[in-house]
Design a protein around this motif. Sequence first.
Motif, mmCIF file in Angstrom:
data_model
loop_
_atom_site.group_PDB
_atom_site.id
_atom_site.type_symbol
_atom_site.label_atom_id
_atom_site.label_comp_id
_atom_site.label_asym_id
_atom_site.label_seq_id
_atom_site.Cartn_x
_atom_site.Cartn_y
_atom_site.Cartn_z
ATOM 1 N N VAL A 86 0.868 -1.183 0.000
ATOM 2 C CA VAL A 86 0.000 0.000 0.000
ATOM 3 C C VAL A 86 0.904 1.233 0.000
ATOM 4 N N GLY A 87 0.724 2.090 -0.991
ATOM 5 C CA GLY A 87 1.582 3.267 -1.117
ATOM 6 C C GLY A 87 0.992 4.494 -0.434
ATOM 7 N N VAL A 88 1.856 5.299 0.162
ATOM 8 C CA VAL A 88 1.430 6.608 0.680
ATOM 9 C C VAL A 88 2.361 7.661 0.101
ATOM 10 N N PRO A 89 1.858 8.884 -0.101
ATOM 11 C CA PRO A 89 2.685 9.911 -0.750
ATOM 12 C C PRO A 89 3.838 10.377 0.134
ATOM 13 N N ILE A 90 4.798 10.981 -0.504
ATOM 14 C CA ILE A 90 5.945 11.575 0.183
ATOM 15 C C ILE A 90 6.130 12.982 -0.400
ATOM 16 N N ASN A 91 6.504 13.925 0.460
ATOM 17 C CA ASN A 91 6.809 15.264 -0.065
ATOM 18 C C ASN A 91 8.119 15.771 0.540
ATOM 19 N N GLU A 92 8.406 17.051 0.358
ATOM 20 C CA GLU A 92 9.735 17.542 0.728
ATOM 21 C C GLU A 92 10.022 17.473 2.232
ATOM 22 N N THR A 93 8.994 17.219 3.059
ATOM 23 C CA THR A 93 9.260 17.050 4.495
ATOM 24 C C THR A 93 9.195 15.589 4.918
ATOM 25 N N GLY A 94 9.010 14.698 3.970
ATOM 26 C CA GLY A 94 8.993 13.267 4.293
ATOM 27 C C GLY A 94 7.644 12.627 4.007
ATOM 28 N N ILE A 95 7.462 11.454 4.545
ATOM 29 C CA ILE A 95 6.255 10.653 4.292
ATOM 30 C C ILE A 95 5.018 11.425 4.767
ATOM 31 N N ASP A 96 3.904 11.239 4.094
ATOM 32 C CA ASP A 96 2.639 11.878 4.463
ATOM 33 C C ASP A 96 2.055 11.144 5.675
ATOM 34 N N ILE A 97 2.091 11.830 6.824
ATOM 35 C CA ILE A 97 1.715 11.172 8.080
ATOM 36 C C ILE A 97 0.211 10.847 8.112
ATOM 37 N N GLU A 98 -0.597 11.798 7.646
ATOM 38 C CA GLU A 98 -2.047 11.535 7.657
ATOM 39 C C GLU A 98 -2.411 10.366 6.756
ATOM 40 N N ALA A 99 -1.816 10.360 5.589
ATOM 41 C CA ALA A 99 -2.106 9.254 4.664
ATOM 42 C C ALA A 99 -1.609 7.927 5.247
ATOM 43 N N THR A 100 -0.504 7.984 5.971
ATOM 44 C CA THR A 100 0.016 6.762 6.589
ATOM 45 C C THR A 100 -0.967 6.255 7.640
ATOM 46 N N GLU A 101 -1.508 7.189 8.454
ATOM 47 C CA GLU A 101 -2.452 6.739 9.486
ATOM 48 C C GLU A 101 -3.721 6.174 8.845
ATOM 49 N N GLU A 102 -4.176 6.832 7.775
ATOM 50 C CA GLU A 102 -5.348 6.284 7.068
ATOM 51 C C GLU A 102 -5.067 4.872 6.552
ATOM 52 N N ALA A 103 -3.883 4.703 5.994
ATOM 53 C CA ALA A 103 -3.525 3.375 5.460
ATOM 54 C C ALA A 103 -3.448 2.341 6.587
ATOM 55 N N LEU A 104 -2.934 2.764 7.752
ATOM 56 C CA LEU A 104 -2.858 1.840 8.891
ATOM 57 C C LEU A 104 -4.262 1.460 9.368
ATOM 58 N N LYS A 105 -5.162 2.456 9.404
ATOM 59 C CA LYS A 105 -6.543 2.170 9.821
ATOM 60 C C LYS A 105 -7.217 1.225 8.833
ATOM 61 N N ALA A 106 -6.970 1.470 7.553
ATOM 62 C CA ALA A 106 -7.653 0.687 6.512
ATOM 63 C C ALA A 106 -7.073 -0.719 6.374
ATOM 64 N N ASN A 107 -5.872 -0.928 6.938
ATOM 65 C CA ASN A 107 -5.192 -2.224 6.768
ATOM 66 C C ASN A 107 -4.716 -2.767 8.109
ATOM 67 N N PRO A 108 -5.659 -3.314 8.885
ATOM 68 C CA PRO A 108 -5.280 -3.811 10.216
ATOM 69 C C PRO A 108 -4.252 -4.939 10.158
ATOM 70 N N ASN A 109 -4.097 -5.578 8.997
ATOM 71 C CA ASN A 109 -3.059 -6.617 8.878
ATOM 72 C C ASN A 109 -1.742 -6.051 8.343
ATOM 73 N N CYS A 110 -1.557 -4.730 8.526
ATOM 74 C CA CYS A 110 -0.244 -4.169 8.178
ATOM 75 C C CYS A 110 0.783 -4.654 9.191
ATOM 76 N N LYS A 111 1.923 -5.103 8.699
ATOM 77 C CA LYS A 111 2.974 -5.636 9.568
ATOM 78 C C LYS A 111 4.162 -4.683 9.605
ATOM 79 N N LEU A 112 4.330 -3.921 8.510
ATOM 80 C CA LEU A 112 5.609 -3.234 8.310
ATOM 81 C C LEU A 112 5.375 -1.933 7.550
ATOM 82 N N ILE A 113 6.083 -0.874 7.997
ATOM 83 C CA ILE A 113 6.163 0.353 7.188
ATOM 84 C C ILE A 113 7.584 0.439 6.655
ATOM 85 N N TYR A 114 7.712 0.608 5.351
ATOM 86 C CA TYR A 114 9.030 0.731 4.721
ATOM 87 C C TYR A 114 9.279 2.192 4.391
ATOM 88 N N THR A 115 10.378 2.740 4.892
ATOM 89 C CA THR A 115 10.673 4.152 4.632
ATOM 90 C C THR A 115 12.164 4.367 4.367
#
Lengths: 400, 400
Positions: free
Chosen positions: B142-171
């Motif tokens: 599952v991809g989340v956007p990145i900008n000049e200050t780093g990974i999009d935190i809100e989008a990451t939290e949304e992705a975590l909520k939407a995917n309770p079987n997330c095991k790993l964030i790769y950054t």
Amino acid sequence: MNIQVADRMNHIEGSVIRQFAEAALKPGLISFANGNPSPATYPVEEMKKFFVEALNSDEVNSLLMYGSVQGYPPLVEFLKKRLTKKFGFDFEKNDLYMVSGGTQAVDVTSKIWLEKGDVVITEEPSYASCYNIFRAYEAKLVGVPINETGIDIEATEEALKANPNCKLIYTIPSFQNPTGFSAIDDKRKQLYELACKYDVIILEDDPYAELRFAGEPQNPIKSYDTEGRVFYTSSLSKVIAPSFRLGYLVVDKRFGQYVNVCKQCTDVHSNTLGQYVSWGVMEKTDYEKHIRLAQEEYRRKSSLVIDALKRTIHPSVKLSTPTGGMFIMMFLPESIDAVDFVWKGIDRGVVCVPGSGFALDGHKPTHSVRLCYSTETDENIVKGAEILGKLTCDMIEGRA
Amino acid sequence: MNIQVADRMNHIEGSVIRQFAEAALKPGLISFANGNPSPATYPVEEMKKFFVEALNSDEVNSLLMYGSVQGYPPLVEFLKKRLTKKFGFDFEKNDLYMVSGGTQAVDVTSKIWLEKGDVVITEEPSYASCYNIFRAYEAKLVGVPINETGIDIEATEEALKANPNCKLIYTIPSFQNPTGFSAIDDKRKQLYELACKYDVIILEDDPYAELRFAGEPQNPIKSYDTEGRVFYTSSLSKVIAPSFRLGYLVVDKRFGQYVNVCKQCTDVHSNTLGQYVSWGVMEKTDYEKHIRLAQEEYRRKSSLVIDALKRTIHPSVKLSTPTGGMFIMMFLPESIDAVDFVWKGIDRGVVCVPGSGFALDGHKPTHSVRLCYSTETDENIVKGAEILGKLTCDMIEGRA
């Protein structure tokens, strides 16, 4: 933290050998424990020369940059030519990939073929580290016996019949670890025929191929592989040096794309300077002479250990008679537990490895021990073998 | 033969970048394609010295024998000290393992954590070779956007909520591949807090950590890791040489046993002479100076490419502004397809890589291109950047 590691991690067992390898570090102990090559065979001066040559060469920048996934091209070509000449391999149909030691060849082959629950048939006893690799892919292992002529063909066919989801047969046909047994030609052909009949892959692990010092040469199973179902791997660990972490995998060209992508997903490519130096030793020095000297080293050491054991073991103890490689196995009577024997040996100053270190279930009692005769001095080999020989008598006759 | 390869092999896609890397081999082409370090940073003379030193040393036999699974001890100790001093890593709680390049760190981490169907959240665009590794373990990405200050935190939290079987964030927090963006401290802390809140592992891939040439130093996420859930990896490919195939993985001690057994099941250990030479360069030469020279090399080259682009690009084209590393990204207007742009660039003698090479779905149109400025001569960097700058104007204004 409640997050759980992947289930596969629960299937991988710690090495039974490791505790004996660690015991072997005790100063003054004579070690027949580790399956290591003889340091006398390292081409150290040639290595120095070729490392410097690589770093002085016009291609230094490309030798230090990311390299070919398949391997350093001149080394790949050398090995293909040598395997064609020596074993009749057909590189019209096959291709060769450098890997980071034979272990990685087993990992890559497993990654390509094994699904959870697939069966791998393996000689038992065999090299237990590979059991772990297969288990990391959640395969189920089924052992078949091996004797002085190679894998038990009837037992293999029974296992194939009983396990229709068998995907892979794992075999070390030459100077097997731990037994020292070598498969005769007939067995090699029969095993290949079984693989065809039951439509499975053979993973032929042949790291000791170059170390034959007696008997007639035998071709690898791969040389009979008309259907492209043999994944053949060998290693430079026993002919150059283990710390280079180099081996190779020969597969039918139609599977080359899979090896390539697995290698990209694992370590991209194997270290290039090590490949350059290995190629230098092979192509630019008298490599045949280097191999002959290694064979002679192992022949002499095997004679020393066998002679000393034959002089001293209890008559009920059987020995394998290696015709190459670095292992000999002692088969004790059923009254003697191998682990008990090994700890008593350590008490007397000699360490070897019990058969349980090579069993699918390392907790069951075994009655054989592996001796690796490659690393000790000649003097220590004789001394250590005599101590173990006497220990067999003392234990069997109730004095130890 | 009817036997089928494992299903995981069907999930691994060929690299989109590869075709452009191959195009880059055309003689005379200026290449911004490959993510390679600058050959000017290779410590070639020191390598020569330390290879010979290793082979002349009293410990030569152990340097050529099978080595420690964890790594060559003096190198492990050096890196632990350096990471403690530089980033405040806590090696009372953590341990460091040498691996065969950062790629293997990602493979080992995946092997430890990922089950079929688990979700990995990743910045997108990101280093696509790692997508393949996760896919080899049958994870869902599952991809989340990145900008000049780093990974999009809100989008990451949304992705975590939407995917309770997330095991790993790769950054890749620093000088990210492909964008050149670096995460600010706040984002690093917020990402770590999210990992704690949703009980997932962070795989922090930090191969460019040493290559900061502007802005304030930032600590790795690992330095905030009180719970032991960050797997931190970096590489020697960008500070010594890629062909050595060396990197390291820092993990909480309670996971060390898993790294150890995975390494045993993969390639046993990484090549020892490469580790010895790397240690020599780090411990016995002025390594800080070596790093400063590398930083200066990348600073100069980044300025050259940025200045030349700024002089020549169409005003609607945006650029990332790297503060380290080797990548800059051009963001074209939506009317321009990146693949089209890249092929037109090749026609004019310059090759770069389209954003699709870093997308989860490499077949969808993208509007950004990655330029790697590390390997070309200064003259070619300016010339190549001017050609691409002019191409943006020509395409946007309908002349190409």
